[in-house]
Scaffold this motif. Structure first.
Motif, PDB file in Angstrom:
ATOM      1  N   VAL A 198      -5.874   1.613  -3.120  1.00 57.96           N
ATOM      2  CA  VAL A 198      -4.738   0.664  -2.348  1.00 57.96           C
ATOM      3  C   VAL A 198      -3.427   0.357  -1.921  1.00 57.96           C
ATOM      4  O   VAL A 198      -2.966  -0.613  -1.132  1.00 57.96           O
ATOM      5  N   VAL A 199      -2.431   1.179  -2.852  1.00 62.76           N
ATOM      6  CA  VAL A 199      -0.852   1.019  -2.182  1.00 62.76           C
ATOM      7  C   VAL A 199      -0.812   1.738  -1.115  1.00 62.76           C
ATOM      8  O   VAL A 199      -0.095   1.263   0.195  1.00 62.76           O
ATOM      9  N   GLN A 200      -1.962   3.037  -0.597  1.00 57.32           N
ATOM     10  CA  GLN A 200      -2.210   3.770   1.032  1.00 57.32           C
ATOM     11  C   GLN A 200      -1.855   2.497   1.536  1.00 57.32           C
ATOM     12  O   GLN A 200      -1.567   2.876   2.700  1.00 57.32           O
ATOM     13  N   THR A 201      -3.405   1.715   1.179  1.00 56.67           N
ATOM     14  CA  THR A 201      -3.744   0.886   2.047  1.00 56.67           C
ATOM     15  C   THR A 201      -3.363   0.218   2.564  1.00 56.67           C
ATOM     16  O   THR A 201      -2.822  -0.407   4.004  1.00 56.67           O
ATOM     17  N   ALA A 202      -2.412  -0.532   1.784  1.00 57.65           N
ATOM     18  CA  ALA A 202      -1.273  -1.341   1.587  1.00 57.65           C
ATOM     19  C   ALA A 202      -0.552  -1.417   2.651  1.00 57.65           C
ATOM     20  O   ALA A 202      -0.368  -2.210   3.390  1.00 57.65           O
ATOM     21  N   ASP A 203       0.387  -0.296   2.648  1.00 57.18           N
ATOM     22  CA  ASP A 203       0.895   0.318   2.953  1.00 57.18           C
ATOM     23  C   ASP A 203       0.988   0.471   4.697  1.00 57.18           C
ATOM     24  O   ASP A 203       1.856   0.389   5.237  1.00 57.18           O
ATOM     25  N   GLU A 204      -0.482   1.010   5.179  1.00 54.56           N
ATOM     26  CA  GLU A 204      -0.543   1.069   6.111  1.00 54.56           C
ATOM     27  C   GLU A 204      -0.658  -0.437   6.799  1.00 54.56           C
ATOM     28  O   GLU A 204      -0.366  -0.674   8.483  1.00 54.56           O
ATOM     29  N   LYS A 259      -8.379  -8.448   3.069  1.00 53.46           N
ATOM     30  CA  LYS A 259      -7.580  -7.573   3.708  1.00 53.46           C
ATOM     31  C   LYS A 259      -7.397  -7.391   5.467  1.00 53.46           C
ATOM     32  O   LYS A 259      -7.151  -7.489   6.418  1.00 53.46           O
ATOM     33  N   LEU A 296       3.181  -2.418  -6.733  1.00 54.57           N
ATOM     34  CA  LEU A 296       1.429  -1.708  -6.005  1.00 54.57           C
ATOM     35  C   LEU A 296       2.194   0.054  -6.680  1.00 54.57           C
ATOM     36  O   LEU A 296       1.489   0.590  -7.333  1.00 54.57           O
ATOM     37  N   GLY A 350      -5.926   6.504   4.197  1.00 51.92           N
ATOM     38  CA  GLY A 350      -5.339   5.955   5.460  1.00 51.92           C
ATOM     39  C   GLY A 350      -6.082   4.911   5.081  1.00 51.92           C
ATOM     40  O   GLY A 350      -6.355   4.095   4.013  1.00 51.92           O
TER      41      GLY A 350
END
Lengths: 466, 102
Positions: A450-456, B33, B64, B83
């Motif tokens: 979740v956090v890595q997706t949000a970052d991207e 999103k 998060l 990714g």
């Protein structure tokens, strides 16, 4: 949403995760101890925190809780005692088989040789050489009886020595249990975890149960009362120990088990009832071994009296009658240990009563023929021949050993079943624990994703910004 | 403009789900999103709204991360790498606490 509300909500999520962290630790500990003997599976003790308006809510881990079913534990403890008792009894009872098998061979051979010698005298009543051989063979028969009796007596003595050792060991373990209870009580009173100490205490209780039949009753503040045979405490809730004592019986000289309570000794031997190694030793000593000893005494007594009756009726080469062939105790008790070639004839072969009258010596063999006829006569108690009584003794010895073996098999099966029931509740199932750990791992992976997706996505938004 | 507003709403939901450590909701919001982001075109972008959204997204990102830190403390080991579309780029090392003892 105000910042204080956010902070409060964040705290709810954080307390939940911290509680889960404790759960992971407990699960890991369970897995690490999957092979540890006596380890009891733990669960996490979770308590909800007070919710709004007075508190922020959430959950807290209060520590771990051992998963124990007292009823199942008690059943297992009882089965352990019964099994240990049966094993100790068998170990000692099997001596009967060894002794009687060896002795039957020896007694049987000695009897055969003796009877052959009696027949030789009946053929040549005046032959001093034949008479000398007969006396020698009679002494051999008496000697094999005495040896068999000595070996049984030694086994009973060994039971006494092992009982004294077991009592000392039981007292030492009781003292350890008492100390562990005090440590548990202190530790838990100060809010600390005492699961490991409780496991150690349970393990010691099971060791004590292998020696004597006991019941463990949990008391307040982590303490425990251990009752001997479910009757009187040998460890009181306050930790006081009523030690067991090995006391020689004033009449028999055999060891009795005493428990001292309020300064007064109490004979608790009969409480053991064959359970625990101590109970098993008593059972074998006073049961199968004592019974074999009694039977051997009876055999020796009947045998000696049968030959004495005929021998005393006969006349020696000197024309004198009334002489015994064997000296033996007046009653059957102690006959196997006392039987010996009679002083009436020992060293005097001419005193064997081969003739039926004084006037017909030395050629008269009629009484010697009567002595030889005892081989097939039903002169023993219960209307048996000597061989029949010897066979019955061996058979009864074998049967009692077989019964002891059956008892061990039955008790072992019950113990295995009780242990299995206990393991299904308190043992660690590595598959279950792994499932729990896998769930935590998946949650971690999901959070990371979740956090890595949000970052991207944030990077994408930043690129859109002009 | 509609997609951007929808994205802003999703960020608010994301924040609430992060605070509650609701991973199921967070995973579902992440998909939504991405869909809202895919619908964006140059003429639907309002700079002021975008600035607000970037600020909110950064704030959510910190929240998060906190959640991930808590989970990392929970299980130990190295974190996996994903990714933007949820594709796994490096697998996680579960760490000693999650390994079955020999």
């Amino acid at each position: 949403m105000s910042s204080s509300t956010v902070s409060s909500l964040l705290n709810v999520g954080a307390t939940g995760l911290r509680a889960q962290s404790v759960a992971v630790n407990v699960t890991s500990q369970n897995l690490t101890n999957v092979q540890t003997e006596g380890y009891t599976r733990r669960n996490v003790l979770m308590d909800p925190l007070q919710g709004p308006p007075d508190g922020g809510g959430g959950v807290i881990a209060r520590g771990s809780l051992r998963i124990v079913d007292q009823y199942v534990e008690r059943r297992w403890l009882g089965a352990i005692s019964e099994k240990a008792g049966a094993e100790a009894s068998l170990q000692l009872s099997s001596r009967i088989d060894e002794v009687l098998s060896d002795s039957s061979g020896n007694v049987g051979q000695a009897l055969d040789a003796f009877r052959a010698a009696v027949r030789d005298v009946s053929v040549n009543p005046s032959d001093t050489g034949a008479r000398q051989v007969m006396l020698s063979r009679a002494e051999s028969v008496a000697s094999t009886f005495r040896n068999a009796e000595t070996r049984i007596e030694e086994s009973r003595d060994e039971a006494d020595r092992r009982m004294a050792d077991a009592i000392a060991q039981a007292n030492a373990i009781a003292s350890e249990i008492s100390q562990l209870s005090q440590q548990i009580s202190r530790s838990e009173a100060s809010g600390n975890e005492a699961s490991d100490l409780r496991d150690r205490r349970d393990q010691r209780i099971r060791e004590l149960g292998k020696i004597v039949p006991i019941t463990a009753v949990t008391a307040e503040q982590g303490r425990i009362t251990v009752l001997l045979a479910g009757r009187e405490p040998i460890i009181a809730a306050d930790g006081a120990i009523s030690p067991l004592k090995a006391v020689p019986d004033a009449t028999t000289g055999r060891i009795r088990v005493e428990r001292t309570a309020a300064g007064a000794p109490m004979d608790v031997t009969s409480w053991l009832n064959g359970a625990g190694s101590l109970g098993g030793l008593v059972e074998a000593r006073d049961g199968a071994l004592a019974s074999a000893q009694t039977s051997l005494d009876q055999l020796a007594f009947d045998f000696a009296n049968a030959y004495n009756t005929v021998q005393t009726a006969g006349f020696g080469l000197d024309g004198v009658s009334g002489r015994k062939l064997f000296d033996v105790s007046a009653t059957a008790t102690g006959a196997a240990s006392s039987i010996a070639l009679s002083v009436d004839v020992a060293g005097f072969p001419d005193r064997i009563g081969a003739a039926s009258t004084a006037a017909t010596v030395p050629g008269d063999n009629r009484n010697a023929l009567d002595l030889a006829a005892l081989e097939t006569a039903t002169v023993m108690s219960g209307g048996e021949t000597v061989d029949g009584a010897l066979g019955a003794l061996i058979t009864s010895g074998g049967l009692s050993v077989q019964a002891a073996r059956d008892e061990v098999d039955a008790r072992s099966a019950v113990e295995a079943q009780a242990k299995s029931a206990r393991d299904s509740i308190s043992g660690v199932n590595s598959d279950d624990e792994m499932v729990a750990l896998t769930q935590y791992q998946r949650a971690y992976e999901a959070a990371t994703k979740v956090v890595q997706t949000a970052d991207e996505m944030l990077q994408t938004l930043l690129q859109l910004k002009r | 403009m509609g997609s951007l507003l929808r994205f802003e709403t999703l960020l608010h939901r994301e924040r609430a789900a992060a605070i509650a450590a609701d991973l199921d909701a967070l995973e579902s919001i992440a998909i939504e999103k991405q869909e809202a982001l895919d619908e964006l075109t140059d003429d639907t972008i309002d700079d002021e709204l975008l600035g607000r959204i970037v600020t909110q997204a950064r704030s959510n990102g910190r929240l998060l991360r906190h959640l991930v830190d808590l989970h990392r403390a929970l299980v130990g080991g190295a974190e996996p790498v994903y990714g933007a579309r949820g594709d796994l780029r490096a697998e996680t090392d579960p760490g000693a606490r999650l390994r079955r003892p020999a």
